[in-house]
Design an enzyme around this catalytic site. Structure first.
Site, PDB file in Angstrom:
ATOM      1  N   ASP A 153       0.886  -0.991  -0.120  1.00  0.00           N
ATOM      2  CA  ASP A 153       0.332  -0.257  -0.186  1.00  0.00           C
ATOM      3  C   ASP A 153       0.641   1.706  -0.257  1.00  0.00           C
ATOM      4  O   ASP A 153       1.741   1.686   0.373  1.00  0.00           O
ATOM      5  CB  ASP A 153      -0.990  -0.063   1.620  1.00  0.00           C
ATOM      6  CG  ASP A 153      -1.822   0.442   1.108  1.00  0.00           C
ATOM      7  OD1 ASP A 153      -1.717   1.641   0.442  1.00  0.00           O
ATOM      8  OD2 ASP A 153      -3.004   0.685   1.332  1.00  0.00           O
ATOM      9  N   SER A 183      -6.760   3.762  -1.380  1.00  0.00           N
ATOM     10  CA  SER A 183      -7.118   2.861  -1.955  1.00  0.00           C
ATOM     11  C   SER A 183      -8.039   2.471  -1.668  1.00  0.00           C
ATOM     12  O   SER A 183      -8.181   1.053  -2.441  1.00  0.00           O
ATOM     13  CB  SER A 183      -6.093   1.799  -0.075  1.00  0.00           C
ATOM     14  OG  SER A 183      -4.993   2.646   0.079  1.00  0.00           O
ATOM     15  N   ASP A 192     -10.096  -1.752   6.659  1.00  0.00           N
ATOM     16  CA  ASP A 192      -9.584  -0.687   5.425  1.00  0.00           C
ATOM     17  C   ASP A 192      -9.937  -1.136   4.270  1.00  0.00           C
ATOM     18  O   ASP A 192      -9.043  -2.380   3.565  1.00  0.00           O
ATOM     19  CB  ASP A 192      -7.732  -0.522   6.270  1.00  0.00           C
ATOM     20  CG  ASP A 192      -7.823   0.709   5.992  1.00  0.00           C
ATOM     21  OD1 ASP A 192      -8.604   1.558   5.285  1.00  0.00           O
ATOM     22  OD2 ASP A 192      -6.497   1.218   6.348  1.00  0.00           O
ATOM     23  N   THR A 198      -7.498  -1.468   1.345  1.00  0.00           N
ATOM     24  CA  THR A 198      -7.287  -2.469   0.540  1.00  0.00           C
ATOM     25  C   THR A 198      -8.148  -4.457   1.209  1.00  0.00           C
ATOM     26  O   THR A 198      -8.448  -4.268  -0.501  1.00  0.00           O
ATOM     27  CB  THR A 198      -5.760  -2.163   0.203  1.00  0.00           C
ATOM     28  OG1 THR A 198      -5.494  -0.975   0.502  1.00  0.00           O
ATOM     29  CG2 THR A 198      -4.955  -3.296  -0.315  1.00  0.00           C
ATOM     30  N   ASP A 201       2.238   1.935   3.333  1.00  0.00           N
ATOM     31  CA  ASP A 201       1.671   4.024   3.008  1.00  0.00           C
ATOM     32  C   ASP A 201       0.849   4.402   4.602  1.00  0.00           C
ATOM     33  O   ASP A 201       1.100   5.480   5.047  1.00  0.00           O
ATOM     34  CB  ASP A 201      -0.271   3.208   2.843  1.00  0.00           C
ATOM     35  CG  ASP A 201      -1.179   4.666   2.430  1.00  0.00           C
ATOM     36  OD1 ASP A 201      -0.549   5.189   1.812  1.00  0.00           O
ATOM     37  OD2 ASP A 201      -2.169   4.199   3.739  1.00  0.00           O
ATOM     38  N   HIS A 252       2.446   8.507   5.383  1.00  0.00           N
ATOM     39  CA  HIS A 252       1.548   9.059   5.092  1.00  0.00           C
ATOM     40  C   HIS A 252       2.961  10.710   6.660  1.00  0.00           C
ATOM     41  O   HIS A 252       2.532  11.673   6.666  1.00  0.00           O
ATOM     42  CB  HIS A 252       0.508   9.269   5.717  1.00  0.00           C
ATOM     43  CG  HIS A 252      -0.545   9.319   4.755  1.00  0.00           C
ATOM     44  ND1 HIS A 252      -0.932   9.574   4.116  1.00  0.00           N
ATOM     45  CD2 HIS A 252      -1.362   7.689   4.359  1.00  0.00           C
ATOM     46  CE1 HIS A 252      -1.649   9.522   3.390  1.00  0.00           C
ATOM     47  NE2 HIS A 252      -2.380   8.266   2.767  1.00  0.00           N
ATOM     48  N   ASP A 288      -0.842   0.507  -5.085  1.00  0.00           N
ATOM     49  CA  ASP A 288      -1.592   1.633  -4.913  1.00  0.00           C
ATOM     50  C   ASP A 288      -2.317   2.862  -5.309  1.00  0.00           C
ATOM     51  O   ASP A 288      -3.536   2.863  -6.491  1.00  0.00           O
ATOM     52  CB  ASP A 288      -3.684   0.652  -4.101  1.00  0.00           C
ATOM     53  CG  ASP A 288      -2.301   1.101  -2.510  1.00  0.00           C
ATOM     54  OD1 ASP A 288      -1.373   1.489  -2.492  1.00  0.00           O
ATOM     55  OD2 ASP A 288      -3.796   1.390  -1.715  1.00  0.00           O
ATOM     56  N   HIS A 289      -0.987   3.456  -5.096  1.00  0.00           N
ATOM     57  CA  HIS A 289      -0.635   4.471  -5.461  1.00  0.00           C
ATOM     58  C   HIS A 289       0.771   4.761  -4.939  1.00  0.00           C
ATOM     59  O   HIS A 289       0.781   3.715  -4.033  1.00  0.00           O
ATOM     60  CB  HIS A 289      -1.915   4.695  -5.070  1.00  0.00           C
ATOM     61  CG  HIS A 289      -2.105   5.492  -3.079  1.00  0.00           C
ATOM     62  ND1 HIS A 289      -0.828   5.601  -2.741  1.00  0.00           N
ATOM     63  CD2 HIS A 289      -3.668   4.459  -2.922  1.00  0.00           C
ATOM     64  CE1 HIS A 289      -1.435   5.437  -1.885  1.00  0.00           C
ATOM     65  NE2 HIS A 289      -2.441   4.377  -1.694  1.00  0.00           N
TER      66      HIS A 289
END
Ligand SMILES: [Zn+2]
Length: 594
Positions: free
Chosen positions: A130, A179, A238, A240, A383, A387, A425-426
């Site tokens: 992620d 996500s 969450d 994903t 991920d 952040h 996913d990004h």
């Protein structure tokens, strides 16, 4: 609105330029032959039922699908009409035009319906890092394999996959995805919008009444007797992992999402987020309704495990075919805290399994199914840490992802029937720009070395699993984020626990630098994001997709993220065979299947 603007708007409306309205699935959607979807038409005004005409491939939709559409005269009490036909399905491949008329409005979209060939893979394993960005991957390779005179001494497990592509991750509503949106593209083959999964984000107000598209898990369970597994070190509710099974406009509906795994027939479910499985009133529960997903799993015959020790003993039991493992009420801890620093929540949850252990357990249990399996494994904390601008933790977890992929690769190597995909996913906005050298005097920026001065970092030699024992060496990687709020920046790893770069502003309007990070070494670094940003944000950069095994040859060059679904369903032969991809007569280009 000024009178002039109102006048202008009405002129635009009369000219048909500003008229809203939509058909879902959207224009240029690729639809798997035989998959199910809700066909929704949104008119921009109230349209009498008898005026509505929807054609699919030139024939009335009712005739094509063998059922009536639902006429929502005033959807959500507004002066607009919608028309919905649930559970539609088209079996024959080819282009299909869908035209809707009513109230003087005409809407049209064109879909590509595709079939697949025969099944090539018995199993599919999809790994999601992620937020995994190229810089995480490069840093993980450097720290875990080392480098000599510019050449890496080794590579990550997925660096050796034979097929690699780049994916575009944008959604229907924005260039930047989250996500839910991007994972939904992988699990359904359809574009969606921020915060949505398993649905097209329509104008409906109820989060669960948007037009649905079938997920890979639903397809597999409806069409085969394969097993399904979902593994994540984040909360299982969450975005994903949830996008494997959920249909909702809002990813935040975690209490409703938790029971969906059992409803979808997921056989192996391992990860965090246990608080949503406990009934309301139980200490630690985040539920407020009368549901008890934990008890429902128990009644359905799932053994339930909560520690790494229990996981390995139950998963290795030769009769274990189903398994629920909840190892943390929220997100699990990252590997740097679990194995080395003993920070985060490791004190309270000392026996959490590693992602590699969860992957091994899931494969052990699922591979007992003679029909094969679909498994998704998410390294979800890459991920979360990105952040928080905590690149060290994100990178240690990228090494863990490589180790988990190696477990799957070793499984696949003994057989030639398993497709493995590894992707993100990004991305996040981070890059390796050089090194930080503590022997230099001055503020953090003067300790940054670039080009020839950057040299090579001095992390300790990695252990047998590829982890350097500590991140706080004297010459560290300089990894900078391109997108930040205001923070106190020291360019030092956060040893006391996961980094928290901001705190809510005293006026509750946005976020301010965390005063706890105002150390003697730190300087105030002005960010470039609005004050509403709590940390770094997702970026639009392409993500890398690596593929191995039967069906992987389809991965190359630039691809849309929805094509990942297509790679998986083609490997599994899930599209009913059609006569041709160029249906000649529009009539009969579609057909109801149930
Ligand atoms: Zn994120």
């Amino acid at each position: 609105m000024t009178r002039l603007a109102a006048g202008l708007l009405s002129i635009l409306c009369l000219a048909g330029l500003a008229r809203a309205g939509a058909i879902y699935p959207i224009d240029r959607a690729a639809v798997l032959a035989g998959s199910r979807f809700d066909l929704k038409v949104e008119f921009d005004q109230v349209v009498p039922k008898e005026q509505i005409r929807v054609t699919v491939g030139g024939r009335p939709a009712e005739a094509v699908f063998g059922r009536q559409g639902l006429w929502l005269e005033r959807e959500d009490g507004k002066s607009v009409t919608s028309w919905v036909l649930q559970g539609a399905s088209i079996t024959r491949a080819g282009p299909v035009e869908v035209v809707a008329t009513g109230g003087g409005q005409r809407l049209a979209v064109r879909w590509e319906v595709y079939a697949t060939g025969p099944r090539k893979a018995k199993n599919v394993i999809l790994f999601i890092g992620d937020g995994l960005s190229p810089a995480n991957r490069t840093a993980a390779r450097l720290l875990s394999r080392g480098m000599s005179q510019g050449k890496f001494r080794g590579v990550l497990s997925f660096d050796e996959f034979p097929h690699t592509g780049l994916l575009g991750t944008s959604g229907m509503d924005s260039i930047i995805t989250d996500s839910a949106n991007s994972m939904s593209a992988y699990t359904t083959g359809h574009k969606s919008a921020l915060n949505a999964m398993g649905v097209y984000a329509s104008r409906a107000e109820n989060d669960f009444e948007h037009p649905r598209v079938e997920t890979l898990v639903e397809l597999v369970k409806r069409r085969t007797r394969m097993g399904v597994g979902v593994v994540s070190d984040a909360e299982l509710e969450d975005a994903t992992p949830a996008a494997m099974v959920a249909h909702t406009r809002r990813r935040a509906r975690k209490a409703e999402i938790a029971p969906m795994f059992l409803d979808a027939g997921v056989d192996v479910l391992l990860g965090g987020g246990g608080a949503y499985f406990l009934p309301a009133g139980t200490p630690g529960s985040k539920r407020q309704d009368g549901l008890d997903p934990l008890a429902r799993h128990r009644e359905a015959g799932y053994p339930i495990v909560t520690t790494a020790r229990e996981l390995s003993s139950v998963a290795s039991g030769p009769d274990t075919r189903k398994l629920l493992g909840l190892f943390h009420p929220e997100n699990m801890d990252g590997v740097l805290d679990r194995r080395f620093l003993k920070r985060g929540t490791v004190g309270a949850f000392p026996d959490q399994p590693d992602l590699t252990e969860m992957t091994r357990a899931a494969i052990d249990v699922l591979s007992r199914n003679p029909e094969g399996f679909v498994l998704m494994v998410e390294a979800g904390l890459i991920d979360k840490f990105s952040h928080k601008l905590d690149w060290e933790r994100a990178t240690w977890d990228t090494i863990m992802l490589s180790n988990a992929v190696k477990v799957a690769r070793d499984f696949a190597a003994r057989r030639n029937d398993t497709l493995i995909l590894v992707t993100a996913d990004h991305t996040h906005g981070l890059s390796i720009v050089g090194s930080v050298d503590d022997s230099l005097p001055g503020p953090p920026r003067e300790r940054v070395r670039t080009y020839a001065e950057a040299g090579f970092p001095d992390y300790p030699a990695p252990d047998a699993d590829g982890y350097p024992a500590r991140p706080d060496v004297s010459r560290r990687l300089a990894v900078f984020f391109s997108d930040t709020p205001d923070v106190y920046e020291s360019r030092e790893p956060s040893l006391e626990g996961p980094r928290e770069p901001t705190v809510p502003a005293p006026d509750r309007k946005g976020f301010v630098p965390n005063p706890a990070e105002k150390t003697s070494q730190a300087v105030l670094a002005e960010g470039n994001l609005p004050r509403s940003a709590e940390g770094g944000v997702h970026t639009m950069d392409d993500v890398v997709l690596d593929a191995l095994g039967p069906g992987s040859e389809r991965v190359h060059g630039f691809m849309d993220n929805t094509e990942v679904f297509r790679v998986m369903v083609e490997a599994l032969g899930l599209g009913r065979p059609g006569p041709s991809t160029t249906a000649r007569a529009p009539a009969g280009a579609a057909g109801a299947t149930h």
